[in-house]
Write a protein that holds these residues in place. Structure first.
Motif, PDB file in Angstrom:
ATOM      1  N   GLY A   1       0.886  -1.258   0.039  1.00 26.55           N
ATOM      2  CA  GLY A   1      -0.226   0.048  -0.052  1.00 26.55           C
ATOM      3  C   GLY A   1       1.033   1.276   0.042  1.00 26.55           C
ATOM      4  N   LYS A   2       0.239   2.326  -0.087  1.00 26.19           N
ATOM      5  CA  LYS A   2       1.116   3.638  -0.140  1.00 26.19           C
ATOM      6  C   LYS A   2       1.010   4.181   1.234  1.00 26.19           C
ATOM      7  CE  LYS A   2      -0.266   4.906  -4.915  1.00 26.19           C
ATOM      8  NZ  LYS A   2      -1.039   5.676  -5.770  1.00 26.19           N
ATOM      9  N   VAL A   3       1.939   4.351   1.918  1.00 27.31           N
ATOM     10  CA  VAL A   3       2.024   4.961   3.417  1.00 27.31           C
ATOM     11  C   VAL A   3       2.592   6.223   3.445  1.00 27.31           C
ATOM     12  CG1 VAL A   3       3.293   4.343   5.425  1.00 27.31           C
ATOM     13  CG2 VAL A   3       3.020   2.488   3.899  1.00 27.31           C
ATOM     14  N   ASN A   4       1.498   6.944   4.607  1.00 28.02           N
ATOM     15  CA  ASN A   4       1.952   8.307   4.920  1.00 28.02           C
ATOM     16  C   ASN A   4       2.266   8.187   6.478  1.00 28.02           C
ATOM     17  OD1 ASN A   4       2.049  10.807   6.013  1.00 28.02           O
ATOM     18  ND2 ASN A   4       0.502  11.523   4.673  1.00 28.02           N
ATOM     19  N   TYR A   5       3.858   8.175   6.630  1.00 25.62           N
ATOM     20  CA  TYR A   5       4.314   7.942   7.910  1.00 25.62           C
ATOM     21  C   TYR A   5       3.851   9.012   9.182  1.00 25.62           C
ATOM     22  CZ  TYR A   5       6.657   3.842   6.138  1.00 25.62           C
ATOM     23  OH  TYR A   5       7.016   2.740   5.745  1.00 25.62           O
ATOM     24  N   LYS A   6       3.807  10.259   8.309  1.00 28.75           N
ATOM     25  CA  LYS A   6       3.262  11.315   9.142  1.00 28.75           C
ATOM     26  C   LYS A   6       1.921  11.045   9.874  1.00 28.75           C
ATOM     27  CE  LYS A   6       6.023  14.996   7.199  1.00 28.75           C
ATOM     28  NZ  LYS A   6       6.128  16.370   6.765  1.00 28.75           N
ATOM     29  N   THR A   7       0.925  10.536   9.143  1.00 27.08           N
ATOM     30  CA  THR A   7      -0.280  10.466   9.525  1.00 27.08           C
ATOM     31  C   THR A   7      -0.860   8.945  10.038  1.00 27.08           C
ATOM     32  OG1 THR A   7      -1.232  10.013   7.363  1.00 27.08           O
ATOM     33  CG2 THR A   7      -1.274  12.105   8.143  1.00 27.08           C
ATOM     34  N   GLY A   8       0.124   8.046   9.550  1.00 25.17           N
ATOM     35  CA  GLY A   8      -0.041   6.450   9.834  1.00 25.17           C
ATOM     36  C   GLY A   8      -1.010   5.908   9.004  1.00 25.17           C
ATOM     37  N   LYS A   9      -1.530   6.753   8.026  1.00 23.92           N
ATOM     38  CA  LYS A   9      -2.594   6.403   6.919  1.00 23.92           C
ATOM     39  C   LYS A   9      -1.816   5.432   5.913  1.00 23.92           C
ATOM     40  CE  LYS A   9      -5.983   8.853   5.730  1.00 23.92           C
ATOM     41  NZ  LYS A   9      -6.938   9.797   5.128  1.00 23.92           N
ATOM     42  N   VAL A  10      -2.386   4.179   5.712  1.00 23.78           N
ATOM     43  CA  VAL A  10      -2.292   3.308   4.395  1.00 23.78           C
ATOM     44  C   VAL A  10      -3.290   3.270   3.381  1.00 23.78           C
ATOM     45  CG1 VAL A  10      -1.331   0.875   3.709  1.00 23.78           C
ATOM     46  CG2 VAL A  10      -0.684   1.938   6.102  1.00 23.78           C
ATOM     47  N   ILE A  11      -3.099   3.272   2.030  1.00 24.42           N
ATOM     48  CA  ILE A  11      -4.015   3.298   1.124  1.00 24.42           C
ATOM     49  C   ILE A  11      -3.658   2.275  -0.066  1.00 24.42           C
ATOM     50  CG2 ILE A  11      -5.057   4.612  -0.655  1.00 24.42           C
ATOM     51  CD1 ILE A  11      -4.495   7.280   1.093  1.00 24.42           C
ATOM     52  N   TRP A  12      -4.729   1.457  -0.089  1.00 25.68           N
ATOM     53  CA  TRP A  12      -4.342   0.689  -1.404  1.00 25.68           C
ATOM     54  C   TRP A  12      -5.510   0.807  -2.521  1.00 25.68           C
ATOM     55  CZ3 TRP A  12      -4.750  -0.978   3.819  1.00 25.68           C
ATOM     56  CH2 TRP A  12      -3.640  -1.662   4.337  1.00 25.68           C
ATOM     57  N   GLU A  13      -4.919   1.119  -3.639  1.00 26.23           N
ATOM     58  CA  GLU A  13      -5.781   1.145  -4.916  1.00 26.23           C
ATOM     59  C   GLU A  13      -5.832  -0.254  -5.447  1.00 26.23           C
ATOM     60  OE1 GLU A  13      -4.515   4.582  -7.127  1.00 26.23           O
ATOM     61  OE2 GLU A  13      -4.492   5.833  -5.113  1.00 26.23           O
ATOM     62  N   LEU A  14      -7.116  -0.722  -5.485  1.00 21.91           N
ATOM     63  CA  LEU A  14      -7.359  -2.140  -6.076  1.00 21.91           C
ATOM     64  C   LEU A  14      -8.255  -2.019  -7.131  1.00 21.91           C
ATOM     65  CD1 LEU A  14      -8.295  -3.837  -2.601  1.00 21.91           C
ATOM     66  CD2 LEU A  14      -5.942  -3.556  -3.561  1.00 21.91           C
ATOM     67  N   ASN A  15      -7.908  -2.858  -8.335  1.00 20.00           N
ATOM     68  CA  ASN A  15      -8.787  -3.187  -9.384  1.00 20.00           C
ATOM     69  C   ASN A  15      -9.309  -4.543  -9.378  1.00 20.00           C
ATOM     70  OD1 ASN A  15      -8.609  -0.486 -10.937  1.00 20.00           O
ATOM     71  ND2 ASN A  15      -6.460  -0.827 -10.816  1.00 20.00           N
ATOM     72  N   LEU A  16     -10.197  -4.811  -9.006  1.00 22.66           N
ATOM     73  CA  LEU A  16     -10.674  -6.312  -8.608  1.00 22.66           C
ATOM     74  C   LEU A  16     -11.647  -6.863  -9.934  1.00 22.66           C
ATOM     75  CD1 LEU A  16     -11.464  -6.335  -5.188  1.00 22.66           C
ATOM     76  CD2 LEU A  16      -9.495  -6.932  -6.033  1.00 22.66           C
ATOM     77  N   GLU A  17     -11.443  -7.829 -10.466  1.00 17.73           N
ATOM     78  CA  GLU A  17     -11.947  -8.581 -11.334  1.00 17.73           C
ATOM     79  C   GLU A  17     -13.365  -9.151 -10.994  1.00 17.73           C
ATOM     80  OE1 GLU A  17     -11.295  -8.982 -14.826  1.00 17.73           O
ATOM     81  OE2 GLU A  17      -9.293  -7.917 -14.407  1.00 17.73           O
ATOM     82  N   PRO A  18     -14.535  -9.314 -11.719  1.00 21.00           N
ATOM     83  CA  PRO A  18     -15.580  -9.966 -11.072  1.00 21.00           C
ATOM     84  C   PRO A  18     -15.400 -11.237 -10.192  1.00 21.00           C
ATOM     85  CG  PRO A  18     -15.821  -9.641 -13.222  1.00 21.00           C
ATOM     86  CD  PRO A  18     -14.414  -9.270 -13.179  1.00 21.00           C
ATOM     87  N   ASN A  19     -15.912 -11.128  -9.230  1.00 20.51           N
ATOM     88  CA  ASN A  19     -15.655 -12.455  -8.098  1.00 20.51           C
ATOM     89  C   ASN A  19     -14.323 -12.372  -7.460  1.00 20.51           C
ATOM     90  OD1 ASN A  19     -18.602 -13.109  -8.013  1.00 20.51           O
ATOM     91  ND2 ASN A  19     -18.094 -13.856 -10.180  1.00 20.51           N
ATOM     92  N   GLU A  20     -13.652 -11.804  -7.896  1.00 19.88           N
ATOM     93  CA  GLU A  20     -12.150 -11.455  -7.263  1.00 19.88           C
ATOM     94  C   GLU A  20     -12.129 -11.421  -5.704  1.00 19.88           C
ATOM     95  OE1 GLU A  20      -7.571 -10.189  -8.082  1.00 19.88           O
ATOM     96  OE2 GLU A  20      -9.187  -9.173  -9.305  1.00 19.88           O
ATOM     97  N   LYS A  21     -11.312 -12.002  -4.974  1.00 18.22           N
ATOM     98  CA  LYS A  21     -11.213 -11.640  -3.627  1.00 18.22           C
ATOM     99  C   LYS A  21      -9.814 -11.391  -3.424  1.00 18.22           C
ATOM    100  CE  LYS A  21     -12.123 -14.179   0.826  1.00 18.22           C
ATOM    101  NZ  LYS A  21     -12.433 -15.616   1.306  1.00 18.22           N
ATOM    102  N   ILE A  22      -9.190 -10.549  -2.588  1.00 16.58           N
ATOM    103  CA  ILE A  22      -8.087 -10.117  -2.341  1.00 16.58           C
ATOM    104  C   ILE A  22      -8.150  -9.919  -0.804  1.00 16.58           C
ATOM    105  CG2 ILE A  22      -7.920  -7.633  -2.598  1.00 16.58           C
ATOM    106  CD1 ILE A  22      -5.404  -7.820  -3.726  1.00 16.58           C
TER     107      ILE A  22
END
Length: 131
Positions: A91-112
């Motif tokens: 994920g993308k991490v912002n160490y100042k705020t502690g926020k982690v962001i994941w940008e996902l592109n999921l196919e139909p019925n895909e699970k991650i």
């Protein structure tokens, strides 16, 4: 999870914009603490706790879905508390705020499954809620 679609006419925009958003029931997100994988160690005058979170995202739609998942690990301004991010599934991490962001592109019925694992080291005399 919220989804929506609107048309914005630039000539009619004022200083506020009302947008209606609803939960998308075809996107399932679960956040679970993996207590059996958590660890607590006593190191000298300190305690080191490792906290494991699992985030599961499933696209039950018949088409692809772009999903943004946000989570956060603790941050501290106290010099005697040391926090280390150990795993964040690219994920993308912002160490100042502690926020982690994941940008996902999921196919139909895909699970991650995403992992968020961090450790907190603090003096024995302190009582912290590390979850």
């Amino acid at each position: 999870i919220f989804t929506g679609q609107s048309e914005i006419i630039a000539e009619e925009i004022k200083d506020t914009l009302a947008i209606s958003l609803n939960r998308d029931k075809n996107i399932i997100v679960e956040r679970t603490m993996l207590k059996e994988k958590n660890d607590k160690q006593f190191i000298g005058n300190n305690i080191r706790e490792t906290i494991n979170w699992s985030i599961t995202v499933k696209n039950n739609k018949a088409e692809k879905a772009k999903i943004v998942v946000e989570d956060q690990f603790p941050i501290s301004e106290n010099k005697s508390i040391d926090i280390e991010l150990l795993e964040y599934s690219s994920g993308k991490v912002n160490y100042k705020t502690g926020k982690v962001i994941w940008e996902l592109n999921l196919e139909p019925n895909e699970k991650i499954e995403l992992s968020l694992i961090y450790s907190v080291k603090y003096p024995k005399y302190m009582r912290l809620n590390t979850e």
